[in-house]
Design an enzyme around this catalytic site. Structure first.
Site, short mmCIF file in Angstrom:
data_model
loop_
_atom_site.label_atom_id
_atom_site.label_comp_id
_atom_site.label_asym_id
_atom_site.label_seq_id
_atom_site.Cartn_x
_atom_site.Cartn_y
_atom_site.Cartn_z
N LYS A 1 38.50 39.73 33.78
CA LYS A 1 37.69 40.27 34.88
C LYS A 1 37.70 41.81 34.88
CE LYS A 1 39.98 37.76 37.91
NZ LYS A 1 40.82 37.01 36.94
N ASP B 1 39.62 44.52 42.65
CA ASP B 1 40.38 43.36 42.20
C ASP B 1 40.94 42.65 43.44
OD1 ASP B 1 41.44 41.65 40.40
OD2 ASP B 1 43.01 42.98 39.67
N THR C 1 40.59 35.33 42.20
CA THR C 1 41.10 34.24 41.40
C THR C 1 40.35 32.95 41.70
OG1 THR C 1 42.83 34.15 43.07
CG2 THR C 1 43.41 35.10 40.94
N ARG D 1 45.21 37.34 28.09
CA ARG D 1 46.34 38.23 28.39
C ARG D 1 47.63 37.62 27.87
NH1 ARG D 1 46.52 39.32 34.00
NH2 ARG D 1 45.41 41.25 33.57
#
Ligand code: ADP
Length: 331
Positions: free
Chosen positions: A61, A106, A155, A214
């Site tokens: 993202k 975020d 999320t 990640r």
């Protein structure tokens, strides 16, 4: 974004980020949709519509927000929901934006209520009301904002209140990556880190990365450390598997938290159903962490199920943990 790692790791993570849509691996649907939104904005010579990106942590993202800014040739400002506790915090950010700037927020679902309401107006009318004074003497001073593009990340899109969700022109849902895609991510990273890695080792690491770039990059660095200490010139399958076993990342990619959740579900609650918050307490974690980090992957892997009465262990869970499924389990 909550990388949860030391500074050196974060520097590496930043270095490994793809810089344009073409280098961004996988997510072909979101990539196409986003590319269209950006192209259209360029043709109309307007700032791009606000974009909401949803999906578990580590799927790209933040990276996409950087790519959006780069493709639009616009500066990028980064902040997050938890950092904006007062409407004033948001007003300060908004009032300093320049025309066309991309604002990345975020964990946007964790913003305070008053800030959220200010954001509605800013997104829709590029205007905010700054409230001065208190009580009966309070006045609202309207402030015009330059057009900007908000990129919100969450999320789970479901965590966002409807009115906020509706103000995004486009929502991209990021999915877990398949092994082949993670192999590509790893190949690119290995090249940048100047590592020699066999194909079988890439596959092994990718298979243990729980669908998340990640994590793939993080595991690659752990394997790199292992190879360094063991003085290996080349990382092969055996080295990758041995290193990851040592770091308690199992063959299916479950880490300590995932296994902890699954074990608690099977052994403490007889396979459920059990409420998510009870389960979180049993493993000593925040409910949100269990819900957004462990659960999506466990559900996708068919190890855990969600029912109206709570979470349940699926037959595969017992098998994966090497436990016998009790006769009175829900299955
Ligand atoms: P999020 O914001 O969703 O938590 P990030 O954008 O911070 O995730 O991505 C985490 C790491 O994973 C970054 O270092 C990036 O290099 C890598 N990454 C994420 N998505 C991709 C992708 N599609 N292709 C290559 N690398 C990726």
């Amino acid at each position: 974004t909550n990388a949860g790692s030391e500074p050196e790791e974060r520097v590496l993570e930043a270095a490994l980020r793809p810089r344009n849509l073409d280098d961004f691996v996988g997510q072909s649907r979101v990539r196409q949709q986003l590319s269209l939104v950006l192209e259209a904005a360029k043709i109309r010579e307007r700032t791009a519509d606000h974009v909401l990106l949803s999906g578990p942590p580590g799927l790209g993202k933040t990276t996409l927000s950087m790519i959006i800014a780069a493709e639009m040739n616009a500066p990028l400002r980064i902040s997050s929901g938890p950092a904006i506790q007062h409407a004033g915090d948001l007003a300060a950010i908004l009032s300093s934006l320049t025309e066309g700037e991309v604002l990345f927020l975020d964990e946007i679902h964790r913003m305070s209520r008053p800030a959220e309401e200010m954001l509605y107006m800013a997104m829709e009318d590029f205007r905010v009301d700054i409230v001065v004074g208190k009580g009966a003497g309070a006045t609202a001073i309207p402030l015009e904002l330059p057009p900007f593009t908000l990129v919100g990340a969450t999320t789970r899109a479901g965590l966002l209140p409807g009115p906020l969700r509706d103000r995004f022109g486009f929502t991209g849902h990021l999915e877990f990556y398949v092994v082949k895609e993670l192999e590509l991510v790893l190949r690119r990273s290995a090249m940048m880190l100047d590592l020699s890695v066999t194909s079988a080792a890439f596959t092994e690491i990718a298979g243990r990365s729980r669908g998340t770039p990640r994590i793939a990059n993080r595991l690659l660095r752990r394997v790199r450390d292992w190879a360094l200490v063991h003085k290996l010139e080349e990382i092969d399958h055996k080295a990758a598997a041995a290193a990851l076993d040592m770091y308690e990342v199992d063959a299916r990619g479950l880490d300590r938290l995932d296994r902890g959740v699954l074990e608690a579900l099977c052994t403490k609650f007889g396979g459920g159903p059990v409420g998510l918050s009870t389960l979180a307490i049993a493993v000593g974690e925040e409910t949100e962490t269990v819900e957004t980090v462990a659960e999506p992957y466990l559900v996708r892997e068919g190890l855990m199920g969600r029912t109206p009465r709570g979470r349940i262990a699926m037959p595969g869970a017992w098998e994966h943990l090497g436990l016998a499924m009790p006769k009175d389990a829900i299955f």
